[in-house]
Each structure stands twice: as structure tokens, then as C-alpha cells.
Scaffold this active site. Sequence first.
Site: not given
Ligand SMILES: O=C(O)CCC(=O)C1=CC=C[C@@H](O)[C@@H]1C(=O)O
Ligand SMILES: [Mg+2]
Length: 315
Positions: A144, A173, A201, A226, A250
Site C-alpha cells: 500500500k 496500491d 493500483e 480498483d 473484487k
Molecule cells: O487485492 C489484494 O491483493 C488484497 C486485497 C486488498 O488489497 C484490498 C481489499 C479490500 C480493500 C482494500 O483494503 C484493498 C484494495 O484496495 O485492494
Molecule cells: Mg486496491
Amino acid sequence: MKYQFSFRNISQKFTRPVITNHGVWEIRESVIIRLIDIKGKISWGEIAPISWFGSETLEEALDFCHQLPREITSEIIFEIILKIPDKLPACQFGFESALENLQENHESLNYHHLNFSGLLPAGKAALNQWQNLWKQGYKTFKWKIGVNDITEELAILNLLIDQLPESAKLRLDANGGLDDNAAKLWLEKCDNFPNKIEFIEQPLPVDKFSEMLELSNYYSTKIALDESVATLQQLENCYQQGWRSIFVIKPGIVGSPSRLRKFCQQHQIDVVFSSVFETAIGRQAALKLAAELSSNHRAVGFGINHYFTGSIPNV
Ligand SMILES: O=C(O)CCC(=O)C1=CC=C[C@@H](O)[C@@H]1C(=O)O
Ligand SMILES: [Mg+2]
């Protein structure tokens, strides 16, 4: 056929809070739904909203479940699914997955061919976390950014790149937390490591689509949307507006699995499937879709087990 319907609100404490530009996330709550047929066969589904991503809230999902009868037929379930409005995408996913589980033996699912990406903690904690994941077999890591000061994060990136094995890949991300200048700084930096950085991301907020489209045409480092494609409606909109770089999907909050299948079969998109920090119930349903629809080599973002301790709460 008649089914007994029940549901339960569960919560899991993250062993390590998920820190992103959205804030600090300490408890993951979701709704587990259960259908039992007359022979006693049980089918599960999970409703795991992320309201700050654009899905319904947990309260809206619970209200929806509360107003349903306790005994329902497959026709009513199907009718429910058709009637679940697009503003309840996590409910669409949970109910449709539970219905699919009733209709087929999903145990036969094989997703062992998928590669997984391990989620690193934000900040410098990533420097001493990646080794554990590498030992577990992860070759792709997500880190992140947009959480700490950019100078500090760029310095940590240098250390991460120096430390990571040659074959490791890194995803960054930003959760929409960068401004235009910071996004350009990160992309310029990443363009120096084309074999290391897989993509950045959501560098900019959801309302900066045209700026991200421009950046994706200018820098060689790929950009993945995303939050901008969190629901099926947004996914379709970004595709119609010309996005052809990476889409992070997702399944847990995007909406109806059958509508997602249709979209991915109609458009050959570059897709990364990603977790919503669901339990094994939602994870299995999401990985089933990833196994079916992952047409490329990208690791799936479900390497998050280290974010929880212990097994699923008993439901
Ligand atoms: O995508 C991944 O590698 C793991 C999941 C992940 O990073 C996330 C899941 C849900 C919300 C966020 O905190 C985050 C994302 O932004 O992708
Ligand atoms: Mg993300």
C-alpha cells in the site's frame, strides 16, 4: 424445492489492521447466509460489503436479509436475486453464490493453478514481512502507498526493490490517495523497474478517470483500476469510456456472478481478481469465478490469510 433460510452477522478482528489511504480497518464484519434443503443439504453464501469502495453498507445488507421469509423456495431465491437492486452488489454475490452451491457440486472446483499475491503491510513494516510470504511460496506482493510521506515511501520502495529476489513482482496500491503530481512521480520511478513493478493500483480518486486514462497512455508502468470498477455498473462504464489497462475485480462486492461471467466472456479484459477480506465461504465462491475467468497470468489478490488469526467464526 423449499429451503430453510438463516443468516448471521459475524466479525473477525484483523491481526494487523489494514492501513490504506481510506484509513485504518481493524474489524472485518460480514453476513453469512445459510440455505438448508429438505434433505438437509446445506449451502453457504457470504455478504461482505465494503461501503467505502461503493458497495452497500453492512446495515443495508442486514436489513435486506431481515425482510426475507425464513422458508424460501429456489424460485423465490431466484426471484430475490433478480430483484436484488444493483445498489446491493454484495447481497447479489452472497445469494447467487449460495444458490449456485445448491445446484452443483462446487467441491470439484480446482483453483490450484492460480498464483496468489501476498499483501504486505503499509510503510516500512513491508521490509520485514515479505520474507515470510516468500518462504510460503508467494512470488507477487502488493504494498500500500499513499499512506505515509511520499519521500519516505519512495525510499522504502528502493529498499524493497533491492531486497526482493529477481523473480519477485511488486504491485503498488494507492487506493486513490495520490494527487496528479505524486502519481507522476510514482510512475516515473516505477518506469525505471519495468521487470519488478507489475502495476500501480488506483493511483488517483474515482472522479479522476480521464487523468488516469491519460497516465496509462503515457507511462510504461501499467495502471490498474480498483475503486473505479468496484461494481459491475462502474466496470461497464470504465470499459465503455475506453479503459483497456488492468481491471481489479473484487467478486465479493462487484455484484451478480452470472452478470460478471457474461461481461468477462464478452470482453477480453486484463483482469486481477482481488479479495474483500472475506471468510473461506466467500473466498471459495470468489476463487471459483477467478479460476473460470482469469484468462491471463496475473496472480490473484487473495494472499491475505496472515491478516486473520484462527478459523472462521462458527456460524
Ligand atoms: O487485492 C489484494 O491483493 C488484497 C486485497 C486488498 O488489497 C484490498 C481489499 C479490500 C480493500 C482494500 O483494503 C484493498 C484494495 O484496495 O485492494
Ligand atoms: Mg486496491
